[in-house]
Write a protein that holds these residues in place. Sequence first.
Motif, mmCIF file in Angstrom:
data_model
loop_
_atom_site.group_PDB
_atom_site.id
_atom_site.type_symbol
_atom_site.label_atom_id
_atom_site.label_comp_id
_atom_site.label_asym_id
_atom_site.label_seq_id
_atom_site.Cartn_x
_atom_site.Cartn_y
_atom_site.Cartn_z
ATOM 1 N N MET A 1 11.038 45.140 -46.277
ATOM 2 C CA MET A 1 10.450 43.870 -46.660
ATOM 3 C C MET A 1 9.060 44.146 -47.226
ATOM 4 O O MET A 1 8.265 44.838 -46.620
ATOM 5 C CB MET A 1 10.394 42.948 -45.442
ATOM 6 N N ILE A 2 8.802 43.577 -48.377
ATOM 7 C CA ILE A 2 7.504 43.788 -49.016
ATOM 8 C C ILE A 2 6.571 42.614 -48.720
ATOM 9 O O ILE A 2 6.997 41.582 -48.196
ATOM 10 C CB ILE A 2 7.667 44.000 -50.537
ATOM 11 N N THR A 3 5.315 42.801 -49.057
ATOM 12 C CA THR A 3 4.300 41.776 -48.794
ATOM 13 C C THR A 3 4.678 40.440 -49.429
ATOM 14 O O THR A 3 4.500 39.379 -48.820
ATOM 15 C CB THR A 3 2.932 42.246 -49.306
ATOM 16 N N ARG A 4 5.219 40.475 -50.620
ATOM 17 C CA ARG A 4 5.612 39.247 -51.317
ATOM 18 C C ARG A 4 6.637 38.462 -50.495
ATOM 19 O O ARG A 4 6.569 37.240 -50.398
ATOM 20 C CB ARG A 4 6.176 39.596 -52.690
ATOM 21 N N ASP A 5 7.609 39.173 -49.898
ATOM 22 C CA ASP A 5 8.613 38.514 -49.063
ATOM 23 C C ASP A 5 7.964 37.830 -47.865
ATOM 24 O O ASP A 5 8.292 36.692 -47.526
ATOM 25 C CB ASP A 5 9.650 39.525 -48.563
ATOM 26 N N ILE A 6 7.046 38.526 -47.216
ATOM 27 C CA ILE A 6 6.367 37.974 -46.036
ATOM 28 C C ILE A 6 5.576 36.723 -46.407
ATOM 29 O O ILE A 6 5.604 35.721 -45.694
ATOM 30 C CB ILE A 6 5.465 39.043 -45.387
ATOM 31 N N VAL A 7 4.903 36.780 -47.537
ATOM 32 C CA VAL A 7 4.118 35.628 -47.986
ATOM 33 C C VAL A 7 5.030 34.438 -48.284
ATOM 34 O O VAL A 7 4.738 33.303 -47.898
ATOM 35 C CB VAL A 7 3.263 36.003 -49.217
ATOM 36 N N LEU A 8 6.158 34.675 -48.951
ATOM 37 C CA LEU A 8 7.075 33.585 -49.276
ATOM 38 C C LEU A 8 7.705 32.985 -48.020
ATOM 39 O O LEU A 8 7.862 31.762 -47.918
ATOM 40 C CB LEU A 8 8.162 34.073 -50.237
ATOM 41 N N ILE A 9 8.053 33.827 -47.069
ATOM 42 C CA ILE A 9 8.614 33.338 -45.806
ATOM 43 C C ILE A 9 7.592 32.458 -45.088
ATOM 44 O O ILE A 9 7.910 31.359 -44.622
ATOM 45 C CB ILE A 9 9.066 34.526 -44.929
ATOM 46 N N ALA A 10 6.355 32.928 -45.018
ATOM 47 C CA ALA A 10 5.291 32.145 -44.368
ATOM 48 C C ALA A 10 5.019 30.853 -45.132
ATOM 49 O O ALA A 10 4.789 29.797 -44.531
ATOM 50 C CB ALA A 10 4.024 32.976 -44.250
ATOM 51 N N LEU A 11 5.056 30.923 -46.450
ATOM 52 C CA LEU A 11 4.812 29.746 -47.285
ATOM 53 C C LEU A 11 5.847 28.657 -47.020
ATOM 54 O O LEU A 11 5.516 27.480 -46.888
ATOM 55 C CB LEU A 11 4.815 30.133 -48.765
ATOM 56 N N PHE A 12 7.108 29.043 -46.891
ATOM 57 C CA PHE A 12 8.139 28.037 -46.656
ATOM 58 C C PHE A 12 8.141 27.541 -45.212
ATOM 59 O O PHE A 12 8.535 26.404 -44.964
ATOM 60 C CB PHE A 12 9.510 28.542 -47.114
ATOM 61 N N ALA A 13 7.687 28.358 -44.281
ATOM 62 C CA ALA A 13 7.484 27.855 -42.914
ATOM 63 C C ALA A 13 6.374 26.805 -42.936
ATOM 64 O O ALA A 13 6.470 25.763 -42.274
ATOM 65 C CB ALA A 13 7.140 28.996 -41.961
ATOM 66 N N ALA A 14 5.336 27.060 -43.724
ATOM 67 C CA ALA A 14 4.242 26.087 -43.869
ATOM 68 C C ALA A 14 4.735 24.815 -44.563
ATOM 69 O O ALA A 14 4.322 23.712 -44.206
ATOM 70 C CB ALA A 14 3.088 26.710 -44.645
ATOM 71 N N LEU A 15 5.617 24.967 -45.543
ATOM 72 C CA LEU A 15 6.189 23.798 -46.217
ATOM 73 C C LEU A 15 6.945 22.924 -45.214
ATOM 74 O O LEU A 15 6.849 21.696 -45.256
ATOM 75 C CB LEU A 15 7.125 24.230 -47.344
ATOM 76 N N MET A 16 7.655 23.552 -44.296
ATOM 77 C CA MET A 16 8.344 22.789 -43.243
ATOM 78 C C MET A 16 7.346 22.004 -42.402
ATOM 79 O O MET A 16 7.605 20.865 -42.015
ATOM 80 C CB MET A 16 9.163 23.720 -42.353
ATOM 81 N N ALA A 17 6.208 22.618 -42.110
ATOM 82 C CA ALA A 17 5.174 21.924 -41.333
ATOM 83 C C ALA A 17 4.645 20.721 -42.112
ATOM 84 O O ALA A 17 4.438 19.648 -41.538
ATOM 85 C CB ALA A 17 4.039 22.885 -40.985
#
Length: 182
Positions: A1-17
Amino acid sequence: MITRDIVLIALFAALMAVLGAFPPLAVPLIPVPITAQSLGPMLAGGILGARRGALSMALFLLLVAIGLPLLSGGRGGLAVFAGPTVGYLFGWIAAAYVIGWLTERKWMRLGFPLAFFNCLVGGILVIYAIGVPVTTYVAGIPLWTSLAGSAPFIPGDVVKAVIAALVIVTLKRTYPLVEARS
């Protein structure tokens, strides 16, 4: 998993919030409110793909479990995982995965009708297939009662599938994040 993947995963968790910040719409005689958060798994799966979409939903639920009040109505903590809606919560992970998997398989041909179909299958069929039986078990009610109690939410979920499909197709054209899979 690259940094971009981690950022996108976190971004969509934030979108859920963020989607949880919209006030829930209470329906008379039904203890479960209509929320904007069921749009999140549709967007996550269709935009990020199966693995990253499911991981974003899992991260979101982990944040809820540790006590952050991220669910609609400001709910959070382990208690929400003991209530009748727990099946729907875990259904978000499966829904994002299924939508992402379907999207990856048909990426080159993906247009609005196919994106809408993917959102219907994952965002409604999968979530309800998990949520309704779990509600039946947790609440100790007949399956038919649980299914009838969930039915009023389907039209709103169809509207959310339309919105998600429009966003998915628009992002596919402008800034694609999903890679085609065979």
